[in-house]
Design an enzyme around this catalytic site. Structure first.
Site, PDB file in Angstrom:
ATOM      1  N   PHE A   1      -9.258  13.822  35.634  1.00  0.00           N
ATOM      2  CA  PHE A   1      -8.026  14.637  35.597  1.00  0.00           C
ATOM      3  C   PHE A   1      -7.837  15.391  34.272  1.00  0.00           C
ATOM      4  O   PHE A   1      -6.764  15.903  33.993  1.00  0.00           O
ATOM      5  CB  PHE A   1      -6.762  13.785  35.865  1.00  0.00           C
TER       6      PHE A   1
ATOM      7  N   GLY B   1      -9.300  18.088  33.444  1.00  0.00           N
ATOM      8  CA  GLY B   1      -9.448  19.538  33.641  1.00  0.00           C
ATOM      9  C   GLY B   1     -10.874  20.036  33.452  1.00  0.00           C
ATOM     10  O   GLY B   1     -11.089  21.227  33.240  1.00  0.00           O
TER      11      GLY B   1
ATOM     12  N   THR C   1     -13.443  20.230  35.683  1.00  0.00           N
ATOM     13  CA  THR C   1     -13.882  21.127  36.762  1.00  0.00           C
ATOM     14  C   THR C   1     -13.121  22.445  36.699  1.00  0.00           C
ATOM     15  O   THR C   1     -13.698  23.517  36.893  1.00  0.00           O
ATOM     16  CB  THR C   1     -13.701  20.427  38.131  1.00  0.00           C
TER      17      THR C   1
ATOM     18  N   GLU D   1     -20.246  17.004  37.551  1.00  0.00           N
ATOM     19  CA  GLU D   1     -20.483  15.567  37.733  1.00  0.00           C
ATOM     20  C   GLU D   1     -21.885  15.170  37.251  1.00  0.00           C
ATOM     21  O   GLU D   1     -22.605  14.411  37.917  1.00  0.00           O
ATOM     22  CB  GLU D   1     -20.283  15.169  39.215  1.00  0.00           C
ATOM     23  N   ALA D   2     -22.260  15.686  36.099  1.00  0.00           N
ATOM     24  CA  ALA D   2     -23.619  15.486  35.565  1.00  0.00           C
ATOM     25  C   ALA D   2     -23.928  14.026  35.253  1.00  0.00           C
ATOM     26  O   ALA D   2     -25.098  13.639  35.194  1.00  0.00           O
ATOM     27  CB  ALA D   2     -23.801  16.331  34.306  1.00  0.00           C
TER      28      ALA D   2
ATOM     29  N   CYS E   1      -1.577  10.689  30.020  1.00  0.00           N
ATOM     30  CA  CYS E   1      -1.493   9.271  30.394  1.00  0.00           C
ATOM     31  C   CYS E   1      -0.446   9.070  31.483  1.00  0.00           C
ATOM     32  O   CYS E   1       0.708   9.489  31.340  1.00  0.00           O
ATOM     33  CB  CYS E   1      -1.154   8.421  29.172  1.00  0.00           C
TER      34      CYS E   1
ATOM     35  N   CYS F   1       2.520   6.642  29.770  1.00  0.00           N
ATOM     36  CA  CYS F   1       3.414   7.011  28.658  1.00  0.00           C
ATOM     37  C   CYS F   1       3.442   8.511  28.373  1.00  0.00           C
ATOM     38  O   CYS F   1       4.215   8.958  27.542  1.00  0.00           O
ATOM     39  CB  CYS F   1       3.019   6.228  27.405  1.00  0.00           C
TER      40      CYS F   1
END
Ligand code: ADP
Ligand code: MG
Ligand code: ZN
Length: 193
Positions: A24, A26, A28, A94-95, A150, A153
């Site tokens: 998540f 970023g 891609t 996704e190497a 996160c 938090c």
């Protein structure tokens, strides 16, 4: 003795760029942003992803915010070598799922003047450096490390925390399976397990 700059040929200099970070963060999205610029510049490029990544679409890479671009799914690096032709830019998402032959392929491509863009997770769900990613970062010309937010938090997140008890290193998942966590929240969650 003075350094004398030399221009060996008109061939463009190749490079290896690495985009890394947690889930998540970023990665891609950033890869797609760079590739869409190439589309505008009418450069010839090709994007690969491992067949293991079955999220969304076999023939596309899709970011969590639904940006997408066409891609070719491959089982291994040998398949990539067979498919590559005269593209100026070779991108791989996704190497972290590929084996060490990707390291020499990246060097060979860059040495022959190609721009290589590598995108992948720098750490696994335990916070351990993921497969060949550290080596790819070592041979790269540039590294972009991205961060998620996160989930606990709101601070800067480095880690991809796996919800649940599956202990396989590779588990393709989404928001039901993974959370981006900062160092403090990641360590708290791990110590509670
Ligand atoms: P990656 O490839 O690094 O997994 P993507 O590029 O696919 O990431 O997705 C990034 C997008 O994920 C963000 O723009 C945002 O819309 C979404 N997102 C979901 N959860 C988070 C989070 N915890 N932190 C940041 N972005 C998140
Ligand atoms: Mg991604
Ligand atoms: Zn946190």
């Amino acid at each position: 003795m003075f350094f004398e700059p030399k221009i060996y040929s008109n061939m463009s200099k190749g490079t290896v760029e690495v985009i890394c970070g947690s889930m998540f963060s970023g990665k891609t999205q950033e890869l797609i942003r760079r590739l869409k610029r190439l589309e505008i510049a009418k450069k010839k490029f090709i994007i690969f992803k491992p067949t293991i990544d079955v999220r969304y679409d076999k023939n596309k890479i899709v970011s969590h915010n639904k940006d997408c671009i066409n891609a070719t799914s491959v089982n291994n690096i040998a398949e990539i070598k067979e498919i590559i032709s005269d593209e100026e830019v070779i991108a791989i998402d996704e190497a972290q799922f590929f084996d060490a032959t990707l390291i020499s392929l990246c060097n060979d491509l860059a040495n022959s003047g190609k721009r290589v863009i590598i995108c992948g997770l720098d750490m696994d769900y335990l916070g351990v450096p993921f497969g060949i990613m550290p080596s790819l970062m070592a041979i790269s010309d540039s590294i972009t490390k991205l961060h998620a937010v996160c989930s606990y938090c709101g601070d800067t997140a480095n880690y991809s925390y796996r919800i649940g008890t599956d202990q396989n290193r590779i588990k393709i998942g989404e928001q039901e399976e993974y959370q981006a966590l900062c160092r403090v929240c990641f360590n708290k969650k791990k110590n509670c397990e």
